[in-house]
Design a protein around this motif. Sequence first.
Motif, mmCIF file in Angstrom:
data_model
loop_
_atom_site.group_PDB
_atom_site.id
_atom_site.type_symbol
_atom_site.label_atom_id
_atom_site.label_comp_id
_atom_site.label_asym_id
_atom_site.label_seq_id
_atom_site.Cartn_x
_atom_site.Cartn_y
_atom_site.Cartn_z
ATOM 1 N N VAL A 181 0.847 -1.192 0.000
ATOM 2 C CA VAL A 181 0.000 0.000 0.000
ATOM 3 C C VAL A 181 0.881 1.241 0.000
ATOM 4 O O VAL A 181 1.789 1.379 0.834
ATOM 5 N N GLY A 182 0.617 2.147 -0.918
ATOM 6 C CA GLY A 182 1.304 3.433 -0.934
ATOM 7 C C GLY A 182 0.361 4.544 -0.511
ATOM 8 O O GLY A 182 -0.845 4.471 -0.769
ATOM 9 N N VAL A 183 0.873 5.553 0.161
ATOM 10 C CA VAL A 183 0.098 6.763 0.461
ATOM 11 C C VAL A 183 0.781 7.930 -0.232
ATOM 12 O O VAL A 183 2.014 7.988 -0.321
ATOM 13 N N PHE A 184 -0.016 8.858 -0.734
ATOM 14 C CA PHE A 184 0.488 9.892 -1.641
ATOM 15 C C PHE A 184 -0.090 11.249 -1.272
ATOM 16 O O PHE A 184 -1.270 11.359 -0.935
ATOM 17 N N GLY A 185 0.735 12.292 -1.332
ATOM 18 C CA GLY A 185 0.222 13.643 -1.155
ATOM 19 C C GLY A 185 1.249 14.587 -0.587
ATOM 20 O O GLY A 185 2.410 14.232 -0.366
ATOM 21 N N LEU A 186 0.806 15.811 -0.318
ATOM 22 C CA LEU A 186 1.666 16.823 0.313
ATOM 23 C C LEU A 186 1.657 16.574 1.813
ATOM 24 O O LEU A 186 1.077 17.331 2.605
ATOM 25 N N LEU A 187 2.305 15.498 2.185
ATOM 26 C CA LEU A 187 2.342 15.016 3.566
ATOM 27 C C LEU A 187 3.710 15.308 4.158
ATOM 28 O O LEU A 187 4.728 15.235 3.454
ATOM 29 N N GLY A 188 3.762 15.649 5.430
ATOM 30 C CA GLY A 188 5.037 15.958 6.065
ATOM 31 C C GLY A 188 5.622 17.283 5.641
ATOM 32 O O GLY A 188 6.800 17.538 5.866
ATOM 33 N N GLY A 239 5.533 15.058 0.169
ATOM 34 C CA GLY A 239 6.294 16.299 0.147
ATOM 35 C C GLY A 239 7.424 16.360 1.139
ATOM 36 O O GLY A 239 8.476 16.941 0.856
ATOM 37 N N GLY A 240 7.230 15.768 2.321
ATOM 38 C CA GLY A 240 8.257 15.800 3.370
ATOM 39 C C GLY A 240 8.594 14.410 3.850
ATOM 40 O O GLY A 240 8.138 14.000 4.932
ATOM 41 N N PRO A 241 9.353 13.650 3.087
ATOM 42 C CA PRO A 241 9.596 12.235 3.440
ATOM 43 C C PRO A 241 10.290 12.048 4.779
ATOM 44 O O PRO A 241 9.974 11.106 5.511
ATOM 45 N N GLU A 242 11.228 12.922 5.116
ATOM 46 C CA GLU A 242 11.935 12.770 6.394
ATOM 47 C C GLU A 242 10.972 12.900 7.565
ATOM 48 O O GLU A 242 11.016 12.118 8.518
ATOM 49 N N ALA A 243 10.084 13.879 7.494
ATOM 50 C CA ALA A 243 9.121 14.085 8.576
ATOM 51 C C ALA A 243 8.142 12.927 8.678
ATOM 52 O O ALA A 243 7.786 12.487 9.780
ATOM 53 N N VAL A 244 7.683 12.409 7.554
ATOM 54 C CA VAL A 244 6.733 11.289 7.556
ATOM 55 C C VAL A 244 7.367 10.039 8.150
ATOM 56 O O VAL A 244 6.767 9.343 8.977
ATOM 57 N N THR A 245 8.603 9.754 7.759
ATOM 58 C CA THR A 245 9.282 8.572 8.303
ATOM 59 C C THR A 245 9.524 8.721 9.799
ATOM 60 O O THR A 245 9.304 7.788 10.579
ATOM 61 N N ALA A 246 9.958 9.910 10.218
ATOM 62 C CA ALA A 246 10.243 10.122 11.637
ATOM 63 C C ALA A 246 8.981 10.036 12.491
ATOM 64 O O ALA A 246 9.001 9.450 13.578
ATOM 65 N N ILE A 271 7.171 4.937 8.600
ATOM 66 C CA ILE A 271 7.051 4.248 7.311
ATOM 67 C C ILE A 271 8.078 4.818 6.342
ATOM 68 O O ILE A 271 8.412 6.005 6.402
ATOM 69 N N PRO A 272 8.616 3.994 5.433
ATOM 70 C CA PRO A 272 9.545 4.521 4.426
ATOM 71 C C PRO A 272 8.837 5.556 3.563
ATOM 72 O O PRO A 272 7.637 5.436 3.298
ATOM 73 N N ALA A 273 9.577 6.556 3.119
ATOM 74 C CA ALA A 273 8.961 7.615 2.319
ATOM 75 C C ALA A 273 9.949 8.119 1.274
ATOM 76 O O ALA A 273 11.155 8.190 1.516
ATOM 77 N N THR A 274 9.400 8.500 0.115
ATOM 78 C CA THR A 274 10.172 9.015 -1.013
ATOM 79 C C THR A 274 9.689 10.414 -1.332
ATOM 80 O O THR A 274 8.491 10.706 -1.223
ATOM 81 N N ARG A 275 10.612 11.277 -1.747
ATOM 82 C CA ARG A 275 10.247 12.657 -2.061
ATOM 83 C C ARG A 275 9.327 12.697 -3.277
ATOM 84 O O ARG A 275 9.554 12.023 -4.277
#
Length: 409
Positions: free
Chosen positions: A6-13, A44-51, A55-59
């Motif tokens: 499952v992937g989640v997508f958006g201007l998150l983090g 949008g903010g992969p570092e913040a989402v992972t922290a 969950i792993p996150a890509t820019r």
Amino acid sequence: MRPTRVGVFGLLGSGNLGNDGSLEAVLGYLRAEHPEAVVDALCGGPEAVTARYGIPATRLHWYRGEYRTASRAGAIAGKGLGKLVDAVRTAAWVRRHDVVIVPGMGVLEATLPLRPWGFPYALFLLCASGRLCGTRVALVGVGAAPIGDRATRALVRRSARLAAYRSYRDAQSRDALREMGVDTTRDPVHPDLAFALPAPQASTPPPGPPGPPGPVCVGVMDFHGGNDDRARAEEIHRRYLDGTTRFVRALAEDGRPVRLLTGDACDVPVAAAIRDAVGSPLVTAAEAGSLADLMKETAAAETVVATRYHNLVCALRTGTPTLALSYAAKSDALMDRMGLGAFCHPAREVDADRLLEQFRELEKRSAELRRTLAERNLTVAHQLARQFADLTEALFPAAGPAHAYRETP
């Protein structure tokens, strides 16, 4: 059998607490109903989402200056190249998943300034990639609104048509998309996903003689109008700031403690400007890092006056009497759903005297409105349970009959 990817997508983090709250609600659903799912994000903010969420996150964008104005040739070339690179990156990310969820957010609207080649283009790449790769893309509890710009409208319309599943946070969103030429006959409407988050109970006045008036939360916003207001953006912002400042000053002069709330990093300077202009020790600014923090603030308040949509959600979710400085139809729809439709004030034309009159009427009816909000929140909980059950049936057919997802009280 391998676990569902499952992937989640958006201007998150990226600093918007409402967007992150919608993500948190969906992650709560996945962990409760589909604990075997392997989840990661394109955001949008992969570092913040992972922290924050583990969950792993890509820019989301290859070009890091995507949302900065490009004036030099190098920046313009970087943005142009980024569009091509993002098409490949997005498709490669999508094809690694069985399901991609876009959690809430106003992804099908332009009620705030927006360029077609920014997020609307990114959303189109996602939905087109899903169709090409056979990955189900779900727009879950999203917001939509009429869009004047032709290019933005075309990208939004095409993205919605390509999605495998759509649901909306209010009926106005579904109507707006239908008016843009999308068949929404089978698309459901459910409350905003952030209502699924656990919330503290609002404080209630103790029995007996009334004590001194309690604190007021005032949610502020870096508001410059919508996408079609660019020519008068500064005028709109100045009027909003002046009217809100006068209102806060009047509260402080009445001896009311005021907590200024924000919902995005860009709102912080607005809160600071209002606090400095009023110059009273009764006016302080909250440092909220999540919707949970905002809910704690609104639960402790006697009354809330707020602009950002998810500031309103937090206040209503905690059962606190709330007045909306409304900048879009979504705010009016939310207030009406929760039984407070009479307590809306236009953010584009803040009249401090009229706002004070509405505020006093809100406080006069406080006990009645708290009962109304308690009843409406129970209804919303049942409606969101249906949303998550629908989502399981649409996206996880192998999981068998959907369980009733239970909201944390």
